[in-house]
Every structure is written in C-alpha cells, then in structure tokens.
Design a protein around this motif. Structure first.
Motif, PDB file in Angstrom:
ATOM      1  N   GLY A 205       7.251  57.633   7.560  1.00 11.22           N
ATOM      2  CA  GLY A 205       7.385  56.182   7.539  1.00 11.22           C
ATOM      3  C   GLY A 205       8.690  55.684   6.974  1.00 11.22           C
ATOM      4  O   GLY A 205       8.893  54.469   6.850  1.00 11.22           O
ATOM      5  N   SER A 206       9.607  56.603   6.616  1.00  7.49           N
ATOM      6  CA  SER A 206      10.903  56.186   6.062  1.00  7.49           C
ATOM      7  C   SER A 206      11.708  55.426   7.102  1.00  7.49           C
ATOM      8  O   SER A 206      11.552  55.624   8.312  1.00  7.49           O
ATOM      9  N   LYS A 211      16.056  58.262   6.677  1.00  9.37           N
ATOM     10  CA  LYS A 211      15.935  59.512   7.438  1.00  9.37           C
ATOM     11  C   LYS A 211      17.312  60.126   7.676  1.00  9.37           C
ATOM     12  O   LYS A 211      17.482  61.349   7.586  1.00  9.37           O
ATOM     13  N   TYR A 212      18.289  59.272   7.986  1.00  8.99           N
ATOM     14  CA  TYR A 212      19.641  59.785   8.218  1.00  8.99           C
ATOM     15  C   TYR A 212      20.195  60.423   6.952  1.00  8.99           C
ATOM     16  O   TYR A 212      20.785  61.507   7.002  1.00  8.99           O
ATOM     17  N   ALA A 213      20.005  59.758   5.812  1.00  4.96           N
ATOM     18  CA  ALA A 213      20.521  60.296   4.552  1.00  4.96           C
ATOM     19  C   ALA A 213      19.891  61.645   4.228  1.00  4.96           C
ATOM     20  O   ALA A 213      20.591  62.590   3.814  1.00  4.96           O
ATOM     21  N   GLN A 270      14.730  49.469  -3.786  1.00 11.07           N
ATOM     22  CA  GLN A 270      13.752  50.210  -2.989  1.00 11.07           C
ATOM     23  C   GLN A 270      14.492  51.073  -1.967  1.00 11.07           C
ATOM     24  O   GLN A 270      15.714  50.965  -1.809  1.00 11.07           O
ATOM     25  N   ALA A 271      13.754  51.923  -1.282  1.00 12.18           N
ATOM     26  CA  ALA A 271      14.363  52.838  -0.319  1.00 12.18           C
ATOM     27  C   ALA A 271      15.210  52.074   0.697  1.00 12.18           C
ATOM     28  O   ALA A 271      14.765  51.066   1.258  1.00 12.18           O
ATOM     29  N   ILE A 287      16.393  56.206  -2.123  1.00  9.07           N
ATOM     30  CA  ILE A 287      15.267  56.709  -1.333  1.00  9.07           C
ATOM     31  C   ILE A 287      13.952  56.337  -2.018  1.00  9.07           C
ATOM     32  O   ILE A 287      12.867  56.632  -1.500  1.00  9.07           O
ATOM     33  N   SER A 288      14.071  55.685  -3.168  1.00  5.38           N
ATOM     34  CA  SER A 288      12.930  55.149  -3.899  1.00  5.38           C
ATOM     35  C   SER A 288      13.514  54.273  -4.998  1.00  5.38           C
ATOM     36  O   SER A 288      14.733  54.076  -5.069  1.00  5.38           O
ATOM     37  N   ASN A 289      12.667  53.783  -5.886  1.00  9.48           N
ATOM     38  CA  ASN A 289      13.175  52.997  -7.010  1.00  9.48           C
ATOM     39  C   ASN A 289      13.788  53.878  -8.087  1.00  9.48           C
ATOM     40  O   ASN A 289      14.436  53.374  -9.006  1.00  9.48           O
TER      41      ASN A 289
END
Length: 319
Positions: A205-206, A211-213, A270-271, A287-289
C-alpha cells in the motif's frame, strides 16, 4: 518584463583535508576519511554545487527572455516609422474617406493645405511619442540585460569554483579509499548493478514515491547525480527522482526543495514527505514518522535511518 532573479551566492571553495601519510594504519585512514567527509557536513559542498547549477539555469533562462525583448523592442522602433507613414498615406489616398471629404469640401485650397499640414503634424507627433516610449522601454531592458548578464557571470564563476572543489574532494577521497580494504567504508551493502535480494521491501500500500525509494536501497552515493540505480544518487537527486515518478518536478538542491514546497511540522511527517537535516543541506524521503530513506555521503549507499538520529531541521510535503 521578466522579474530579475535574486541569486544568493553561497560559500566559496571548501578547504579539503590533507592526503594520508604513506601506508597509514586502516584506523588512521578511516579517521582521515571521516575528517574529509566532515568538510561536507550537511552536504554543504554537494548542495552548494547543485544550488549554484540551478541558479545558473534560471539566470540563463532570464538572459534569453530579456534578449528577446530587447530585440523585439528594436524591431518595433525600426518599423514604427513605416507604420505611421502608412497611416498618413492611407489617409491622404482616401483611407479615411470622411476625413478627407471634409477637408476637400472645406471651401478653399488654402484651408485644405492647412488641414493637410495639421494632419501630418499630428501623425508626426504621435510617431515621436511612440518612439520616445519605445526608446525608454529599450533603455530599461538594456539596463536589465546588464544586470542579468552580471548575475550569469557570477553564477557561472561559482559553479566553476565549486566544481573545482568537488574534483579535489573526490580525488582525495578516492586516494584514501585505495588504502583500505574494498567495502570497508560501505556500511549498507548493495552495489552498482542492482538492489540486494535481501533488501527491505516497501510495505503493502506504499505510495509510488516510497516504493521507488525502497527500490534504490543499496545504490551508491554519487555526487550531483539523480540515478538511475546503476549511476547512483546524491541526497536531493534521490528525492528528485522519487517525485519524478508521480510527475512532480523538484529542483536538484536540498535547500531549494525545502524553500519551494509547503512546510510541515515534525509531528506531521508521514511516508512520502521530504525530511531535512544539517541546516537544510541534506534531504531524505520519509517512509514513516520515524524513518527516512536517504543517500548519505561518499562511501555509503542509499539506506534507511532514524529521522531523529540525524538532526531534523524541517520537513515539506510537495503537492
């Protein structure tokens, strides 16, 4: 008229570390590599180079625009006399029938000649007024042209200077790395041919950018590059490439990526957000907090790090 670009010239060439002594111990060489890389604290050299190139491109675009306007104004001046003369001739020959009929039926030849002279004088006055306005506009454009040319010269000088510093930095770092066992400075694995099979995968769900990173984990850090994987990335080159996947164009400069996008607070990260460190000289993709994927520095590969362990200074959310 185009607005003149305000170009901030950043610091000049950076002092580079001295080369290693003959056959030093690995620990000594690593210490020298650390000292050399500390010159680039906050990726200042890399980001200054990228920002200078970005500014140079903007100034050159302004040069082109101003030069076109100067040329267009000169053309207007050249053709103005022809246009006003054509108007007068048209009137004389019946282009303005009602005006000429009124003059011809005015009663006497003397009156007709007087009115014809007045028409000619008015036409000349209009032409002179328009010519004066165009000359004034051209003078302002030429002054603007001189300013833009001066900015372009300064910007080009800075790019050249920073390129020299970059070359010196790269040469010294390469000389030091030759004195160490292969891979001893690379803490993140991976290589130039493709991602490691055991590299972390983006969560289900990213976003496309995240996803590229993830797909770039293990790619080499390479000064002033923006991929692809086999070529490598610097920090702003990685985030630029990630956002390119969704049709968003970012400048190749950490400072400009922060300045040009809406800012958010640390708690809002956030991501997919851009996260900045080291006086805005370094950027990564959240990619997250709590974590960020970034291209660290020479000798390291694209990797995941804790946001709060890197000296967070700000964040932005492109849209």
């Amino acid at each position: 008229m185009p607005t003149l670009l305000t170009t901030t010239l950043l610091a000049g060439p950076l002092a580079l570390a001295s080369p290693a002594a003959a056959d030093p111990s690995p620990s000594n060489v690593k210490a020298q590599v650390t000292a050399l890389q500390s010159v680039q604290t906050g990726h200042s050299l890399n980001d200054q180079y990228n920002t200078a190139n970005s500014n140079l491109g903007k100034v050159k675009a302004q040069q082109t625009a101003v030069n076109k306007q100067v040329s267009a104004t000169q053309t207007q001046l050249t053709t103005l006399g022809q246009k006003t003369a054509s108007y007068a001739i048209s009137a004389y020959k019946g282009g303005d029938v009602s005006m000429m009929s009124s003059m011809i039926t005015s009663g006497s030849a003397d009156t007709f000649l007087d009115q014809l002279t007045t028409l000619d004088a008015l036409t000349g006055k209009t032409r002179d007024q328009l010519a004066a306005l165009l000359r004034s506009a051209k003078a302002k454009l030429i002054a603007q042209q001189a300013q833009v040319n001066s900015l372009a010269t300064a910007a080009q000088t800075l790019v050249t200077t920073l390129n020299t510093s970059k070359s010196g930095y790269t040469t010294q770092l390469a000389a030091l790395k030759k004195l160490l066992p292969p891979g001893s400075l690379d803490s993140s694995g991976g290589g130039a041919d493709g991602p490691s099979p055991d590299a972390p995968q983006a969560p289900v769900g990213s976003s496309t950018t995240v996803k590229y990173a993830y797909a770039q984990l293990g790619a080499h850090y390479v000064f002033a590059k923006s991929g692809p994987y086999q070529v490598g990335f610097d920090c702003s080159g990685l985030t630029l490439a990630a956002y390119r996947q969704v049709g968003i164009s970012l400048p190749h400069s950490a400072h400009e990526q922060y300045q040009g996008n809406p800012h958010i607070t640390r708690s809002m990260v956030q991501a997919g957000d851009l996260v900045f460190f080291n006086n805005f000289g370094h950027v990564g993709l959240a990619i997250s907090n709590s974590q960020v994927i970034h291209a660290p520095e020479e000798g390291e590969n694209v990797k995941i790090s804790s946001i709060d362990s890197m000296g967070f200074v700000g964040a932005a959310r492109p849209n």
